[in-house]
Scaffold this motif. Structure first.
Motif, short mmCIF file in Angstrom:
data_model
loop_
_atom_site.label_atom_id
_atom_site.label_comp_id
_atom_site.label_asym_id
_atom_site.label_seq_id
_atom_site.Cartn_x
_atom_site.Cartn_y
_atom_site.Cartn_z
N LEU A 35 0.83 -1.19 0.00
CA LEU A 35 0.00 0.00 0.00
C LEU A 35 0.87 1.25 0.00
CD1 LEU A 35 -2.66 -0.89 2.74
CD2 LEU A 35 -2.92 -1.05 0.25
N GLN B 211 -2.77 5.21 1.03
CA GLN B 211 -3.71 4.09 1.13
C GLN B 211 -3.68 3.50 2.54
OE1 GLN B 211 -1.97 1.84 -2.06
NE2 GLN B 211 -3.71 2.23 -3.43
N ALA B 212 -2.51 3.34 3.11
CA ALA B 212 -2.39 2.78 4.45
C ALA B 212 -3.04 3.70 5.49
CB ALA B 212 -0.92 2.53 4.80
N ARG C 97 -5.51 5.85 4.92
CA ARG C 97 -6.97 5.75 4.72
C ARG C 97 -7.52 4.46 5.34
NH1 ARG C 97 -9.51 9.17 1.21
NH2 ARG C 97 -8.14 10.57 0.05
N GLU C 98 -6.80 3.37 5.15
CA GLU C 98 -7.23 2.09 5.71
C GLU C 98 -7.27 2.14 7.25
OE1 GLU C 98 -4.96 -1.96 5.72
OE2 GLU C 98 -5.96 -1.71 3.77
N LEU C 99 -6.22 2.67 7.85
CA LEU C 99 -6.16 2.81 9.30
C LEU C 99 -7.29 3.71 9.81
CD1 LEU C 99 -4.84 2.56 12.12
CD2 LEU C 99 -3.35 4.45 11.45
N GLY D 289 -10.17 4.43 8.38
CA GLY D 289 -11.46 3.76 8.22
C GLY D 289 -11.71 2.77 9.34
N ARG D 290 -10.69 1.98 9.66
CA ARG D 290 -10.81 1.00 10.75
C ARG D 290 -11.04 1.72 12.08
NH1 ARG D 290 -5.90 -1.34 10.40
NH2 ARG D 290 -5.04 -0.12 12.11
N ASP E 205 -5.08 0.99 17.68
CA ASP E 205 -4.59 1.85 16.60
C ASP E 205 -3.47 2.79 17.06
OD1 ASP E 205 -6.31 0.79 14.68
OD2 ASP E 205 -7.91 2.18 15.21
N ASN F 49 1.60 2.12 10.51
CA ASN F 49 0.22 1.66 10.60
C ASN F 49 -0.40 1.86 11.99
OD1 ASN F 49 -2.01 0.78 9.13
ND2 ASN F 49 -1.79 -1.31 9.86
#
Length: 129
Positions: free
Chosen positions: A12, A16-17, A19-21, A23-24, A40, A115
């Protein structure tokens, strides 16, 4: 055919990483999942609010433990108004309504590393209903 596989296996990007974090993290907050929220962060994480600065997992856990009481998942509306992500930095602006409070505007800035949320600032304008 191999190009598609390479794209799927590519690491990623930082954006992207992030955004993924994010979102989670937001899903975990909306679900009142304290353990997922705290996962997190790292021990070196810092959360700056208008009232206090929280450092480390224990203090950040205490902050969210107190906060999610006023955001019960079954009776909270949470609307994300703005999301901006640049590499490992993210900004969100949002508003929410719960049985006990109305958040007229909330804003968070996140700095992500490995992350995990390394630094976060949080400011809100809310009123009790």
């Amino acid at each position: 055919m191999m190009k598609n596989a390479d794209a799927l296996l590519a690491p990623l990007t930082a954006e992207q990483a992030t955004r993924e974090l994010l979102g989670r993290h937001l899903r975990s907050f909306k679900e009142n999942d304290l353990e997922a929220i705290v996962s997190d962060y790292m021990e070196e994480s810092v959360l700056v609010t208008q009232k206090r600065t929280y450092t480390g997992i224990a203090e950040i856990r205490a902050f969210f433990s107190n906060l999610i009481v006023d955001f019960p998942s079954e009776s909270t509306t949470f609307d994300l108004d703005i999301l901006v992500v640049y590499d490992e930095v993210a900004l969100i602006v949002w508003h929410a309504k719960t049985p006990t409070i109305q958040v007229i505007v909330g804003t968070d800035t996140f700095i992500v590393s490995g992350n995990k949320i390394k630094q976060q600032s949080f400011v809100d304008m809310m009123k009790f209903v």
